[in-house]
Design a protein around this motif. Structure first.
Motif, PDB file in Angstrom:
ATOM      1  N   ILE A 131       0.651   6.122 -11.933  1.00  0.00           N
ATOM      2  CA  ILE A 131       0.596   5.415 -10.651  1.00  0.00           C
ATOM      3  C   ILE A 131       1.987   4.889 -10.327  1.00  0.00           C
ATOM      4  O   ILE A 131       2.583   4.144 -11.110  1.00  0.00           O
ATOM      5  N   TYR A 132       2.501   5.281  -9.156  1.00  0.00           N
ATOM      6  CA  TYR A 132       3.844   4.891  -8.721  1.00  0.00           C
ATOM      7  C   TYR A 132       3.748   4.146  -7.393  1.00  0.00           C
ATOM      8  O   TYR A 132       3.095   4.610  -6.451  1.00  0.00           O
ATOM      9  N   ASP A 133       4.393   3.003  -7.316  1.00  0.00           N
ATOM     10  CA  ASP A 133       4.550   2.313  -6.038  1.00  0.00           C
ATOM     11  C   ASP A 133       5.731   2.923  -5.283  1.00  0.00           C
ATOM     12  O   ASP A 133       6.714   3.368  -5.905  1.00  0.00           O
ATOM     13  N   ILE A 134       5.636   2.942  -3.958  1.00  0.00           N
ATOM     14  CA  ILE A 134       6.749   3.372  -3.111  1.00  0.00           C
ATOM     15  C   ILE A 134       7.399   2.116  -2.553  1.00  0.00           C
ATOM     16  O   ILE A 134       6.784   1.353  -1.811  1.00  0.00           O
ATOM     17  N   THR A 135       8.644   1.891  -2.934  1.00  0.00           N
ATOM     18  CA  THR A 135       9.352   0.697  -2.496  1.00  0.00           C
ATOM     19  C   THR A 135      10.480   1.076  -1.538  1.00  0.00           C
ATOM     20  O   THR A 135      10.914   2.233  -1.494  1.00  0.00           O
ATOM     21  N   GLY A 136      10.963   0.116  -0.771  1.00  0.00           N
ATOM     22  CA  GLY A 136      12.047   0.372   0.160  1.00  0.00           C
ATOM     23  C   GLY A 136      11.569   1.022   1.440  1.00  0.00           C
ATOM     24  O   GLY A 136      10.367   1.184   1.677  1.00  0.00           O
ATOM     25  N   LYS A 137      12.525   1.418   2.263  1.00  0.00           N
ATOM     26  CA  LYS A 137      12.197   2.005   3.571  1.00  0.00           C
ATOM     27  C   LYS A 137      13.063   3.237   3.831  1.00  0.00           C
ATOM     28  O   LYS A 137      14.166   3.367   3.307  1.00  0.00           O
ATOM     29  N   GLY A 138      12.508   4.124   4.690  1.00  0.00           N
ATOM     30  CA  GLY A 138      13.264   5.282   5.132  1.00  0.00           C
ATOM     31  C   GLY A 138      13.782   6.129   3.995  1.00  0.00           C
ATOM     32  O   GLY A 138      13.092   6.400   3.012  1.00  0.00           O
ATOM     33  N   LYS A 139      15.067   6.511   4.118  1.00  0.00           N
ATOM     34  CA  LYS A 139      15.677   7.381   3.130  1.00  0.00           C
ATOM     35  C   LYS A 139      15.992   6.663   1.825  1.00  0.00           C
ATOM     36  O   LYS A 139      16.396   7.299   0.845  1.00  0.00           O
ATOM     37  N   LYS A 140      15.786   5.346   1.800  1.00  0.00           N
ATOM     38  CA  LYS A 140      16.063   4.575   0.592  1.00  0.00           C
ATOM     39  C   LYS A 140      14.794   4.269  -0.207  1.00  0.00           C
ATOM     40  O   LYS A 140      14.828   3.483  -1.155  1.00  0.00           O
ATOM     41  N   ARG A 141      13.674   4.884   0.182  1.00  0.00           N
ATOM     42  CA  ARG A 141      12.433   4.666  -0.564  1.00  0.00           C
ATOM     43  C   ARG A 141      12.536   5.202  -1.986  1.00  0.00           C
ATOM     44  O   ARG A 141      13.175   6.223  -2.235  1.00  0.00           O
ATOM     45  N   LYS A 142      11.897   4.497  -2.910  1.00  0.00           N
ATOM     46  CA  LYS A 142      11.930   4.870  -4.317  1.00  0.00           C
ATOM     47  C   LYS A 142      10.519   4.898  -4.894  1.00  0.00           C
ATOM     48  O   LYS A 142       9.639   4.127  -4.478  1.00  0.00           O
ATOM     49  N   LEU A 143      10.315   5.772  -5.860  1.00  0.00           N
ATOM     50  CA  LEU A 143       9.078   5.817  -6.630  1.00  0.00           C
ATOM     51  C   LEU A 143       9.273   4.974  -7.883  1.00  0.00           C
ATOM     52  O   LEU A 143      10.175   5.247  -8.683  1.00  0.00           O
ATOM     53  N   VAL A 144       8.420   3.956  -8.043  1.00  0.00           N
ATOM     54  CA  VAL A 144       8.556   3.031  -9.168  1.00  0.00           C
ATOM     55  C   VAL A 144       7.273   3.065  -9.995  1.00  0.00           C
ATOM     56  O   VAL A 144       6.184   2.742  -9.492  1.00  0.00           O
TER      57      VAL A 144
END
Length: 505
Positions: free
Chosen positions: A363-376
Protein backbone atom coordinates in the motif's frame (compact mmCIF):
# COMPACT_ATOMS: atom_id res chain seq x y z
CA UNK A 1 -20.10 -5.99 14.13
CA UNK A 2 -20.56 -8.99 11.88
CA UNK A 3 -18.40 -11.93 13.03
CA UNK A 4 -15.72 -12.80 10.50
CA UNK A 5 -14.89 -16.43 11.03
CA UNK A 6 -17.44 -19.21 10.91
CA UNK A 7 -15.57 -22.39 10.05
CA UNK A 8 -11.99 -21.73 11.06
CA UNK A 9 -11.75 -21.66 14.81
CA UNK A 10 -7.94 -21.97 14.88
CA UNK A 11 -5.25 -19.79 13.35
CA UNK A 12 -3.71 -21.80 10.54
CA UNK A 13 -0.09 -22.67 11.08
CA UNK A 14 0.65 -24.56 7.90
CA UNK A 15 3.92 -24.43 6.06
CA UNK A 16 6.51 -24.77 8.81
CA UNK A 17 7.78 -28.18 7.72
CA UNK A 18 10.72 -28.83 5.38
CA UNK A 19 10.38 -27.07 2.01
CA UNK A 20 8.75 -29.13 -0.73
CA UNK A 21 10.53 -30.24 -3.87
CA UNK A 22 10.66 -28.61 -7.29
CA UNK A 23 9.22 -25.12 -7.61
CA UNK A 24 8.68 -24.76 -3.89
CA UNK A 25 12.26 -25.63 -3.05
CA UNK A 26 13.37 -22.71 -5.21
CA UNK A 27 10.63 -20.36 -4.09
CA UNK A 28 11.11 -20.86 -0.39
CA UNK A 29 14.86 -20.39 -0.15
CA UNK A 30 15.81 -18.47 2.99
CA UNK A 31 16.59 -14.80 2.64
CA UNK A 32 15.12 -12.38 0.07
CA UNK A 33 12.31 -13.63 -2.17
CA UNK A 34 13.63 -15.77 -5.00
CA UNK A 35 12.11 -14.78 -8.33
CA UNK A 36 10.48 -17.52 -10.33
CA UNK A 37 10.00 -16.76 -14.04
CA UNK A 38 6.43 -15.58 -14.50
CA UNK A 39 4.59 -18.23 -16.55
CA UNK A 40 2.04 -15.81 -17.95
CA UNK A 41 -0.39 -16.37 -15.09
CA UNK A 42 -1.06 -19.86 -16.41
CA UNK A 43 -1.48 -22.51 -13.72
CA UNK A 44 1.70 -24.48 -13.26
CA UNK A 45 1.68 -28.18 -14.10
CA UNK A 46 0.84 -30.30 -11.06
CA UNK A 47 3.82 -30.13 -8.74
CA UNK A 48 5.24 -32.65 -6.33
CA UNK A 49 5.06 -31.94 -2.63
CA UNK A 50 6.76 -33.96 0.10
CA UNK A 51 5.03 -36.77 1.97
CA UNK A 52 5.36 -34.64 5.10
CA UNK A 53 3.50 -31.75 3.45
CA UNK A 54 0.80 -34.11 2.19
CA UNK A 55 0.23 -35.45 5.67
CA UNK A 56 0.26 -31.94 7.10
CA UNK A 57 -2.52 -30.93 4.68
CA UNK A 58 -4.60 -33.97 5.62
CA UNK A 59 -4.04 -33.33 9.32
CA UNK A 60 -5.09 -29.70 8.92
CA UNK A 61 -8.33 -30.85 7.30
CA UNK A 62 -8.99 -33.34 10.11
CA UNK A 63 -8.43 -30.63 12.72
CA UNK A 64 -10.61 -28.09 10.94
CA UNK A 65 -7.75 -25.68 10.25
CA UNK A 66 -8.47 -25.80 6.51
CA UNK A 67 -11.62 -26.94 4.67
CA UNK A 68 -11.83 -30.41 3.14
CA UNK A 69 -10.93 -30.86 -0.53
CA UNK A 70 -13.17 -28.66 -2.68
CA UNK A 71 -15.50 -27.67 0.17
CA UNK A 72 -16.78 -24.08 0.18
CA UNK A 73 -16.39 -22.01 3.34
CA UNK A 74 -16.93 -18.31 3.97
CA UNK A 75 -17.43 -15.67 6.62
CA UNK A 76 -20.93 -14.99 7.95
CA UNK A 77 -21.26 -11.79 5.93
CA UNK A 78 -20.82 -13.62 2.61
CA UNK A 79 -23.55 -15.63 0.83
CA UNK A 80 -22.60 -17.91 -2.08
CA UNK A 81 -25.43 -17.27 -4.54
CA UNK A 82 -24.34 -19.21 -7.61
CA UNK A 83 -21.65 -21.16 -9.40
CA UNK A 84 -21.57 -21.68 -13.17
CA UNK A 85 -19.06 -24.45 -13.93
CA UNK A 86 -16.37 -23.92 -16.52
CA UNK A 87 -17.20 -25.48 -19.87
CA UNK A 88 -15.33 -28.76 -20.26
CA UNK A 89 -14.13 -27.82 -23.75
CA UNK A 90 -12.56 -24.48 -22.79
CA UNK A 91 -9.24 -23.55 -21.23
CA UNK A 92 -8.75 -22.07 -17.78
CA UNK A 93 -10.75 -19.00 -16.82
CA UNK A 94 -9.09 -15.59 -16.66
CA UNK A 95 -10.31 -11.99 -16.35
CA UNK A 96 -13.76 -10.35 -16.16
CA UNK A 97 -15.48 -7.24 -17.54
CA UNK A 98 -19.05 -5.93 -17.19
CA UNK A 99 -21.60 -3.98 -19.17
CA UNK A 100 -25.26 -3.51 -18.22
CA UNK A 101 -26.69 -6.88 -17.33
CA UNK A 102 -23.80 -8.79 -18.87
CA UNK A 103 -20.55 -10.22 -17.55
CA UNK A 104 -17.74 -11.10 -19.95
CA UNK A 105 -15.39 -13.84 -18.80
CA UNK A 106 -12.15 -14.62 -20.57
CA UNK A 107 -10.68 -18.10 -20.81
CA UNK A 108 -7.69 -19.57 -22.61
CA UNK A 109 -9.94 -20.71 -25.46
CA UNK A 110 -11.89 -17.47 -25.94
CA UNK A 111 -14.54 -15.75 -23.85
CA UNK A 112 -18.00 -16.36 -22.45
CA UNK A 113 -20.85 -13.89 -22.05
CA UNK A 114 -23.26 -14.24 -19.12
CA UNK A 115 -26.60 -12.60 -18.49
CA UNK A 116 -26.37 -11.61 -14.82
CA UNK A 117 -29.69 -9.76 -14.58
CA UNK A 118 -30.51 -12.36 -11.92
CA UNK A 119 -27.21 -12.73 -10.05
CA UNK A 120 -28.48 -15.88 -8.35
CA UNK A 121 -28.86 -17.59 -11.71
CA UNK A 122 -26.41 -16.38 -14.40
CA UNK A 123 -27.21 -17.61 -17.90
CA UNK A 124 -24.73 -18.24 -20.69
CA UNK A 125 -25.54 -16.00 -23.66
CA UNK A 126 -22.58 -16.86 -25.89
CA UNK A 127 -19.34 -18.83 -25.86
CA UNK A 128 -16.78 -17.63 -28.38
CA UNK A 129 -13.92 -19.99 -29.20
CA UNK A 130 -10.73 -18.09 -30.04
CA UNK A 131 -7.69 -19.79 -28.46
CA UNK A 132 -4.82 -17.80 -27.01
CA UNK A 133 -2.97 -17.44 -23.73
CA UNK A 134 -4.52 -15.05 -21.19
CA UNK A 135 -7.48 -13.75 -23.24
CA UNK A 136 -7.70 -10.78 -20.89
CA UNK A 137 -11.01 -9.10 -21.73
CA UNK A 138 -12.41 -5.53 -21.69
CA UNK A 139 -15.48 -3.87 -23.19
CA UNK A 140 -16.33 -0.34 -24.32
CA UNK A 141 -19.60 0.44 -26.06
CA UNK A 142 -20.08 -2.11 -28.83
CA UNK A 143 -16.47 -3.27 -28.77
CA UNK A 144 -14.80 -6.11 -26.88
CA UNK A 145 -11.01 -6.36 -26.61
CA UNK A 146 -9.15 -9.64 -26.14
CA UNK A 147 -5.44 -10.08 -25.35
CA UNK A 148 -3.42 -12.86 -26.93
CA UNK A 149 -0.10 -13.60 -25.24
CA UNK A 150 0.95 -16.78 -26.98
CA UNK A 151 2.59 -17.20 -30.35
CA UNK A 152 0.00 -18.25 -32.95
CA UNK A 153 0.13 -19.31 -36.60
CA UNK A 154 -2.03 -16.30 -37.54
CA UNK A 155 -4.56 -13.84 -36.08
CA UNK A 156 -7.65 -15.95 -36.78
CA UNK A 157 -9.71 -17.77 -34.17
CA UNK A 158 -8.74 -21.07 -35.80
CA UNK A 159 -5.00 -20.47 -35.39
CA UNK A 160 -2.63 -23.02 -33.92
CA UNK A 161 0.44 -22.62 -31.73
CA UNK A 162 3.62 -21.65 -33.56
CA UNK A 163 7.09 -20.81 -32.23
CA UNK A 164 7.83 -17.13 -31.54
CA UNK A 165 11.10 -17.60 -33.41
CA UNK A 166 9.14 -17.67 -36.69
CA UNK A 167 8.57 -14.25 -38.23
CA UNK A 168 5.10 -15.17 -39.48
CA UNK A 169 3.85 -15.89 -35.95
CA UNK A 170 1.22 -13.56 -34.52
CA UNK A 171 0.18 -12.33 -31.06
CA UNK A 172 -1.48 -9.14 -29.90
CA UNK A 173 -4.98 -7.62 -29.61
CA UNK A 174 -8.23 -8.92 -31.08
CA UNK A 175 -11.35 -6.76 -31.34
CA UNK A 176 -14.96 -7.97 -31.52
CA UNK A 177 -18.24 -6.22 -32.23
CA UNK A 178 -20.65 -7.16 -29.42
CA UNK A 179 -23.68 -5.11 -30.49
CA UNK A 180 -25.41 -8.51 -30.71
CA UNK A 181 -24.40 -10.23 -27.48
CA UNK A 182 -25.52 -13.60 -28.75
CA UNK A 183 -23.39 -13.35 -31.88
CA UNK A 184 -20.14 -11.45 -31.30
CA UNK A 185 -18.34 -10.63 -34.54
CA UNK A 186 -14.56 -10.60 -34.92
CA UNK A 187 -13.67 -7.32 -36.65
CA UNK A 188 -9.98 -6.52 -36.19
CA UNK A 189 -6.59 -7.73 -35.04
CA UNK A 190 -3.52 -5.68 -34.18
CA UNK A 191 -0.13 -7.34 -33.70
CA UNK A 192 1.93 -5.89 -30.84
CA UNK A 193 5.53 -6.39 -29.79
CA UNK A 194 5.79 -9.40 -27.45
CA UNK A 195 2.01 -9.96 -27.68
CA UNK A 196 -0.54 -8.72 -25.17
CA UNK A 197 -0.33 -10.17 -21.69
CA UNK A 198 -2.87 -7.67 -20.40
CA UNK A 199 -4.38 -4.45 -21.74
CA UNK A 200 -6.03 -1.32 -20.40
CA UNK A 201 -8.60 0.93 -22.08
CA UNK A 202 -8.44 4.72 -22.11
CA UNK A 203 -11.81 5.49 -23.68
CA UNK A 204 -12.74 8.71 -25.46
CA UNK A 205 -15.90 9.64 -27.32
CA UNK A 206 -14.59 8.89 -30.83
CA UNK A 207 -11.66 6.59 -30.08
CA UNK A 208 -10.53 4.01 -27.59
CA UNK A 209 -6.86 3.94 -26.71
CA UNK A 210 -5.51 0.56 -25.61
CA UNK A 211 -2.38 0.30 -23.47
CA UNK A 212 -0.86 -3.11 -24.15
CA UNK A 213 1.36 -4.63 -21.47
CA UNK A 214 3.80 -7.38 -22.42
CA UNK A 215 7.28 -8.49 -21.43
CA UNK A 216 10.06 -11.09 -21.62
CA UNK A 217 11.71 -10.22 -24.95
CA UNK A 218 14.27 -12.51 -26.54
CA UNK A 219 16.89 -11.80 -29.16
CA UNK A 220 15.69 -14.91 -31.04
CA UNK A 221 12.12 -13.55 -31.38
CA UNK A 222 11.75 -11.41 -34.54
CA UNK A 223 8.77 -9.50 -33.10
CA UNK A 224 9.89 -9.34 -29.48
CA UNK A 225 13.50 -8.21 -29.24
CA UNK A 226 15.09 -6.38 -26.32
CA UNK A 227 15.03 -3.71 -25.15
CA UNK A 228 11.31 -3.92 -24.48
CA UNK A 229 11.07 -1.08 -21.97
CA UNK A 230 7.64 0.37 -22.67
CA UNK A 231 4.08 -0.33 -23.75
CA UNK A 232 2.29 -0.47 -27.10
CA UNK A 233 -0.47 2.12 -27.61
CA UNK A 234 -3.28 1.21 -30.00
CA UNK A 235 -5.82 3.73 -31.30
CA UNK A 236 -9.22 2.25 -32.17
CA UNK A 237 -11.82 4.43 -33.97
CA UNK A 238 -15.19 3.45 -32.53
CA UNK A 239 -16.98 3.74 -35.86
CA UNK A 240 -14.23 2.00 -37.81
CA UNK A 241 -12.53 -0.51 -35.50
CA UNK A 242 -11.05 -2.27 -38.51
CA UNK A 243 -8.68 0.73 -38.76
CA UNK A 244 -7.20 0.05 -35.32
CA UNK A 245 -3.43 0.42 -35.32
CA UNK A 246 -0.41 0.88 -33.06
CA UNK A 247 0.30 4.62 -32.80
CA UNK A 248 3.27 4.51 -30.47
CA UNK A 249 5.56 2.67 -28.09
CA UNK A 250 6.30 5.07 -25.22
CA UNK A 251 9.43 4.13 -23.32
CA UNK A 252 8.72 4.06 -19.58
CA UNK A 253 12.17 2.91 -18.49
CA UNK A 254 14.79 4.78 -20.52
CA UNK A 255 18.33 3.58 -20.03
CA UNK A 256 21.54 2.55 -21.71
CA UNK A 257 21.46 -1.15 -20.87
CA UNK A 258 20.29 -3.93 -23.20
CA UNK A 259 16.94 -4.01 -21.38
CA UNK A 260 16.53 -0.28 -20.83
CA UNK A 261 16.56 1.39 -17.44
CA UNK A 262 14.20 -0.78 -15.43
CA UNK A 263 15.02 -2.91 -12.40
CA UNK A 264 18.03 -5.08 -13.40
CA UNK A 265 16.89 -7.99 -11.25
CA UNK A 266 19.47 -10.59 -10.23
CA UNK A 267 22.33 -10.56 -9.44
CA UNK A 268 22.06 -6.86 -8.57
CA UNK A 269 18.71 -7.41 -6.84
CA UNK A 270 18.43 -11.12 -5.97
CA UNK A 271 14.91 -12.48 -5.91
CA UNK A 272 13.46 -9.67 -8.06
CA UNK A 273 12.25 -9.94 -11.64
CA UNK A 274 14.18 -7.94 -14.23
CA UNK A 275 11.95 -5.24 -15.73
CA UNK A 276 11.49 -5.93 -19.44
CA UNK A 277 8.04 -4.38 -19.83
CA UNK A 278 4.87 -4.07 -17.75
CA UNK A 279 2.52 -6.74 -16.49
CA UNK A 280 -0.55 -4.59 -15.87
CA UNK A 281 -1.62 -0.94 -15.91
CA UNK A 282 -4.59 0.70 -14.21
CA UNK A 283 -5.78 4.11 -15.40
CA UNK A 284 -7.91 6.70 -13.63
CA UNK A 285 -9.08 8.83 -16.59
CA UNK A 286 -10.88 11.40 -14.41
CA UNK A 287 -7.51 12.30 -12.85
CA UNK A 288 -5.34 11.71 -15.97
CA UNK A 289 -3.36 9.20 -13.89
CA UNK A 290 -2.13 5.67 -14.36
CA UNK A 291 -0.30 3.18 -12.17
CA UNK A 292 1.87 0.52 -13.70
CA UNK A 293 2.94 -2.80 -12.21
CA UNK A 294 6.04 -3.55 -14.23
CA UNK A 295 7.80 -6.71 -13.09
CA UNK A 296 10.52 -5.17 -10.91
CA UNK A 297 9.09 -1.64 -10.70
CA UNK A 298 5.95 0.21 -9.68
CA UNK A 299 5.28 3.48 -11.50
CA UNK A 300 2.90 6.43 -11.37
CA UNK A 301 2.41 8.31 -14.63
CA UNK A 302 0.34 11.01 -16.30
CA UNK A 303 -1.97 10.14 -19.21
CA UNK A 304 -3.02 13.71 -19.94
CA UNK A 305 -1.86 12.97 -23.49
CA UNK A 306 -2.99 9.34 -23.84
CA UNK A 307 -0.64 8.67 -26.75
CA UNK A 308 2.34 9.93 -24.78
CA UNK A 309 2.18 8.92 -21.09
CA UNK A 310 4.81 10.52 -18.85
CA UNK A 311 6.27 8.82 -15.76
CA UNK A 312 5.90 10.90 -12.57
CA UNK A 313 7.44 8.55 -10.01
CA UNK A 314 8.90 5.06 -9.80
CA UNK A 315 9.44 2.76 -6.81
CA UNK A 316 11.01 -0.61 -6.09
CA UNK A 317 10.82 -3.06 -3.20
CA UNK A 318 13.87 -5.25 -3.54
CA UNK A 319 13.33 -6.95 -0.19
CA UNK A 320 9.78 -8.30 -0.38
CA UNK A 321 8.42 -7.83 -3.92
CA UNK A 322 9.43 -10.38 -6.57
CA UNK A 323 7.03 -9.50 -9.43
CA UNK A 324 4.93 -6.31 -9.52
CA UNK A 325 1.68 -7.67 -10.94
CA UNK A 326 -1.23 -5.18 -10.77
CA UNK A 327 -2.32 -1.83 -9.35
CA UNK A 328 -5.47 -0.27 -7.88
CA UNK A 329 -6.12 3.37 -7.00
CA UNK A 330 -8.34 4.33 -4.10
CA UNK A 331 -11.25 6.68 -4.79
CA UNK A 332 -9.45 9.91 -3.88
CA UNK A 333 -6.41 8.93 -5.94
CA UNK A 334 -4.14 9.47 -2.95
CA UNK A 335 -3.23 5.77 -2.60
CA UNK A 336 -2.23 2.88 -4.84
CA UNK A 337 -2.32 -0.81 -3.96
CA UNK A 338 0.29 -2.86 -5.85
CA UNK A 339 0.25 -6.66 -5.82
CA UNK A 340 3.23 -9.00 -5.85
CA UNK A 341 2.79 -12.25 -7.78
CA UNK A 342 5.53 -14.17 -5.99
CA UNK A 343 6.06 -17.46 -7.80
CA UNK A 344 4.08 -16.39 -10.88
CA UNK A 345 0.80 -17.64 -9.44
CA UNK A 346 1.92 -21.26 -9.40
CA UNK A 347 3.41 -21.46 -5.90
CA UNK A 348 2.08 -22.11 -2.41
CA UNK A 349 3.02 -18.79 -0.82
CA UNK A 350 0.19 -18.29 1.71
CA UNK A 351 1.80 -20.08 4.62
CA UNK A 352 3.78 -19.27 7.75
CA UNK A 353 7.09 -20.07 6.08
CA UNK A 354 6.70 -17.33 3.47
CA UNK A 355 5.32 -14.89 6.02
CA UNK A 356 3.06 -11.83 5.83
CA UNK A 357 5.12 -9.51 3.59
CA UNK A 358 6.07 -11.62 0.57
CA UNK A 359 3.45 -12.40 -2.06
CA UNK A 360 1.37 -9.60 -0.51
CA UNK A 361 -0.17 -6.26 -1.43
CA UNK A 362 1.92 -3.14 -0.96
CA UNK A 363 0.00 0.00 0.00
CA UNK A 364 1.49 3.31 -1.16
CA UNK A 365 0.24 6.81 -0.40
CA UNK A 366 0.50 9.41 -3.17
CA UNK A 367 1.96 12.59 -1.73
CA UNK A 368 2.61 15.99 -3.30
CA UNK A 369 0.99 17.53 -6.35
CA UNK A 370 1.35 17.48 -10.12
CA UNK A 371 4.70 16.37 -11.46
CA UNK A 372 6.13 16.31 -7.93
CA UNK A 373 3.84 13.53 -6.69
CA UNK A 374 5.58 10.64 -4.96
CA UNK A 375 4.68 7.07 -4.06
CA UNK A 376 5.37 6.50 -0.36
CA UNK A 377 5.20 3.00 1.10
CA UNK A 378 2.87 2.57 4.11
CA UNK A 379 2.20 -1.14 4.68
CA UNK A 380 1.57 -4.67 3.46
CA UNK A 381 -1.62 -6.71 3.39
CA UNK A 382 -1.80 -10.48 3.04
CA UNK A 383 -4.51 -12.95 3.99
CA UNK A 384 -3.62 -14.66 7.27
CA UNK A 385 -5.69 -17.77 6.53
CA UNK A 386 -2.75 -20.06 5.86
CA UNK A 387 -3.23 -22.44 2.96
CA UNK A 388 -1.82 -25.92 2.40
CA UNK A 389 1.38 -26.45 0.41
CA UNK A 390 -0.79 -28.12 -2.23
CA UNK A 391 -2.61 -24.82 -2.92
CA UNK A 392 -1.25 -22.11 -5.22
CA UNK A 393 -1.97 -18.83 -3.47
CA UNK A 394 -0.78 -15.25 -3.94
CA UNK A 395 -2.23 -11.75 -4.37
CA UNK A 396 -4.07 -11.39 -7.70
CA UNK A 397 -6.78 -9.26 -9.35
CA UNK A 398 -9.29 -7.21 -7.37
CA UNK A 399 -11.37 -4.03 -7.40
CA UNK A 400 -12.61 -1.26 -5.15
CA UNK A 401 -15.89 -1.54 -3.28
CA UNK A 402 -17.25 2.04 -3.56
CA UNK A 403 -18.11 3.36 -0.11
CA UNK A 404 -17.79 7.06 0.60
CA UNK A 405 -15.03 7.85 3.09
CA UNK A 406 -13.63 4.29 3.17
CA UNK A 407 -11.00 2.42 1.16
CA UNK A 408 -12.39 -1.08 0.66
CA UNK A 409 -11.36 -3.72 -1.82
CA UNK A 410 -12.26 -7.24 -2.91
CA UNK A 411 -9.43 -9.37 -4.21
CA UNK A 412 -8.68 -12.79 -5.67
CA UNK A 413 -5.96 -14.95 -4.09
CA UNK A 414 -6.09 -18.02 -6.37
CA UNK A 415 -6.72 -20.97 -3.99
CA UNK A 416 -6.63 -18.53 -1.09
CA UNK A 417 -10.09 -17.59 -2.38
CA UNK A 418 -11.71 -14.16 -2.29
CA UNK A 419 -10.85 -11.58 0.36
CA UNK A 420 -12.62 -8.34 1.26
CA UNK A 421 -10.34 -5.93 3.10
CA UNK A 422 -10.16 -2.38 4.42
CA UNK A 423 -7.09 -0.18 3.78
CA UNK A 424 -8.54 3.14 4.96
CA UNK A 425 -5.62 3.18 7.37
CA UNK A 426 -2.78 2.49 4.93
CA UNK A 427 -0.51 1.14 7.64
CA UNK A 428 -3.11 -1.10 9.30
CA UNK A 429 -5.17 -2.92 6.67
CA UNK A 430 -7.55 -5.66 7.80
CA UNK A 431 -9.67 -8.39 6.25
CA UNK A 432 -13.42 -8.08 6.85
CA UNK A 433 -14.85 -10.98 4.77
CA UNK A 434 -13.71 -14.04 2.84
CA UNK A 435 -14.82 -16.91 0.60
CA UNK A 436 -12.75 -19.93 -0.38
CA UNK A 437 -12.71 -23.61 -1.24
CA UNK A 438 -10.62 -26.35 0.23
CA UNK A 439 -7.59 -27.53 -1.74
CA UNK A 440 -8.07 -29.20 -5.11
CA UNK A 441 -5.73 -31.94 -3.89
CA UNK A 442 -3.85 -33.02 -0.78
CA UNK A 443 -1.43 -35.09 -2.86
CA UNK A 444 -0.03 -32.58 -5.38
CA UNK A 445 0.30 -28.85 -5.93
CA UNK A 446 -2.55 -28.27 -8.40
CA UNK A 447 -3.19 -24.86 -9.95
CA UNK A 448 -6.62 -23.29 -9.56
CA UNK A 449 -8.64 -20.77 -7.60
CA UNK A 450 -9.98 -17.27 -8.15
CA UNK A 451 -8.21 -15.36 -10.94
CA UNK A 452 -10.29 -12.18 -10.62
CA UNK A 453 -12.77 -11.08 -7.96
CA UNK A 454 -14.63 -7.82 -8.70
CA UNK A 455 -17.48 -5.85 -7.18
CA UNK A 456 -20.19 -4.84 -9.66
CA UNK A 457 -23.63 -3.44 -8.94
CA UNK A 458 -24.14 -4.97 -5.52
CA UNK A 459 -22.45 -8.34 -5.97
CA UNK A 460 -19.00 -9.90 -6.11
CA UNK A 461 -18.15 -11.93 -9.20
CA UNK A 462 -15.21 -14.32 -9.08
CA UNK A 463 -13.81 -16.17 -12.09
CA UNK A 464 -12.29 -19.36 -10.71
CA UNK A 465 -9.74 -20.84 -13.09
CA UNK A 466 -11.15 -24.35 -12.92
CA UNK A 467 -14.41 -24.15 -10.95
CA UNK A 468 -16.13 -21.44 -13.03
CA UNK A 469 -18.01 -18.25 -12.23
CA UNK A 470 -18.98 -17.66 -8.60
CA UNK A 471 -21.46 -14.99 -7.51
CA UNK A 472 -21.25 -13.75 -3.93
CA UNK A 473 -23.49 -11.44 -1.91
CA UNK A 474 -21.80 -9.30 0.73
CA UNK A 475 -23.94 -8.08 3.65
CA UNK A 476 -22.00 -5.87 6.03
CA UNK A 477 -22.71 -2.41 7.43
CA UNK A 478 -19.26 -1.30 6.27
CA UNK A 479 -19.88 -2.24 2.64
CA UNK A 480 -23.67 -1.93 2.32
CA UNK A 481 -23.57 1.71 1.06
CA UNK A 482 -21.85 0.44 -2.11
CA UNK A 483 -25.11 -1.23 -3.15
CA UNK A 484 -26.47 2.20 -4.08
CA UNK A 485 -23.69 2.77 -6.64
CA UNK A 486 -24.75 1.47 -10.04
CA UNK A 487 -22.45 1.25 -13.05
CA UNK A 488 -23.32 0.77 -16.71
CA UNK A 489 -19.86 -0.51 -17.58
CA UNK A 490 -16.87 -1.71 -15.60
CA UNK A 491 -13.39 -2.61 -16.73
CA UNK A 492 -11.50 -2.73 -13.47
CA UNK A 493 -8.23 -1.58 -15.04
CA UNK A 494 -10.09 1.55 -16.24
CA UNK A 495 -11.25 2.81 -12.87
CA UNK A 496 -14.41 4.93 -12.74
CA UNK A 497 -14.63 8.09 -10.67
CA UNK A 498 -16.94 6.86 -7.92
CA UNK A 499 -16.81 10.28 -6.27
CA UNK A 500 -19.20 11.55 -8.94
CA UNK A 501 -21.71 8.91 -7.88
CA UNK A 502 -21.36 9.91 -4.25
CA UNK A 503 -21.98 13.56 -5.15
CA UNK A 504 -25.29 12.50 -6.69
CA UNK A 505 -26.47 10.82 -3.46
Amino acid sequence: MTPLRTTHVRRRRLGVATAAAGLLATLLTAGPAVAVPDPGDAPAPPGTVSAQDQEEARAAIRSGEIPPVDQVVHSDNITHLANVPREAFTGINSDLAFQGRYAFAGNYDGFRIFDISNPSSPKTVAQVLCPGSQNDVSVSGNLLFLSTDSSRSDSSCSSTTQPATEKSSWEGMKIFDISDKRNPRYVAAVETACGSHTHTLVPERRNVYVYVSSYSPNAAFPDCKPPHDGISVIKVPRKAPEKAAVVGFPVLFPGEGPDGGGNPGAPTNPGVSKTTGCHDITVLPSKDLAAGACMGDGILFSIEDPENPVVIDRVQDNVNFAFWHSATFNQKADKVVFTDELGGGGGATCNERIGPNRGADGIYDITGKGKKRKLVFRGYFKIDRHQADTENCVAHNGSLIPVKGRDLMVQAWYQGGVSVWDFTDSARPKEIAYFERGPLSTERLVGGGSWSAYYYNGHIYSNDMVKGLDVLKLDDRRTDPAKRVRMHELNVQTQPDYLDDFDDD
